[in-house]
Design a protein around this motif. Sequence first.
Motif, PDB file in Angstrom:
ATOM      1  N   GLU A  87       0.801  -1.226   0.009  1.00 26.18           N
ATOM      2  CA  GLU A  87      -0.019  -0.025   0.080  1.00 26.18           C
ATOM      3  C   GLU A  87       0.771   1.359  -0.034  1.00 26.18           C
TER       4      GLU A  87
ATOM      5  N   SER B 206       0.366   7.385  -4.415  1.00 25.60           N
ATOM      6  CA  SER B 206       0.756   7.695  -5.717  1.00 25.60           C
ATOM      7  C   SER B 206      -0.158   8.527  -6.638  1.00 25.60           C
ATOM      8  N   TYR B 207       0.329   9.679  -7.237  1.00 22.54           N
ATOM      9  CA  TYR B 207      -0.554  10.545  -7.760  1.00 22.54           C
ATOM     10  C   TYR B 207      -1.353  10.965  -6.894  1.00 22.54           C
TER      11      TYR B 207
ATOM     12  N   ALA C 133      -2.535   3.922  -3.459  1.00 21.35           N
ATOM     13  CA  ALA C 133      -2.080   2.594  -4.822  1.00 21.35           C
ATOM     14  C   ALA C 133      -1.788   1.602  -4.134  1.00 21.35           C
TER      15      ALA C 133
ATOM     16  N   ILE D 138       2.628  -1.359 -10.493  1.00 21.83           N
ATOM     17  CA  ILE D 138       1.258  -0.652  -9.959  1.00 21.83           C
ATOM     18  C   ILE D 138       0.026  -1.889 -10.248  1.00 21.83           C
TER      19      ILE D 138
ATOM     20  N   TYR E 176      -5.278   1.854  -8.263  1.00 22.12           N
ATOM     21  CA  TYR E 176      -5.477   2.903  -7.504  1.00 22.12           C
ATOM     22  C   TYR E 176      -6.924   3.130  -7.165  1.00 22.12           C
TER      23      TYR E 176
END
Length: 125
Positions: free
Chosen positions: A40, A43-44, A48, A54, A57
């Motif tokens: 966990e 991100s952005y 995420a 990745i 999200y």
Amino acid sequence: MEKRIAKDVDEYIGWFEEKQQERLQEIRELIRETVPEAEECISYRMPAYRYKGILVYFGAFQKHFSFFPGGILNNPTWASLLEGYKLSKGTLQIPYEKALPKQVIVEILLERKLQNEMKTRGRKR
């Protein structure tokens, strides 16, 4: 206006109203139960999950929360299984008052996990 960046998923979820928090926790737990080995992170500016890259999200918005599994949603099979939910390129929007399509999300998570595993195997050759 300065945009906040959460230090972790708990902080991110804590920014929202109780009703929203409950739904965000629901998707979070489903991801953690389905792919417990996923890491966990933020991100952005949103939660995420990483597993050999990745995985997915999710993010909260005023009237819905979104689940972002990427381009996998371009497959027409997912569109038919998610009829009644708003889909766009790589995004599933879920109104707070609508049920979480748990079984479909589990299937998407498992497919994403497999995709990442296959991608990783290809790099090791």
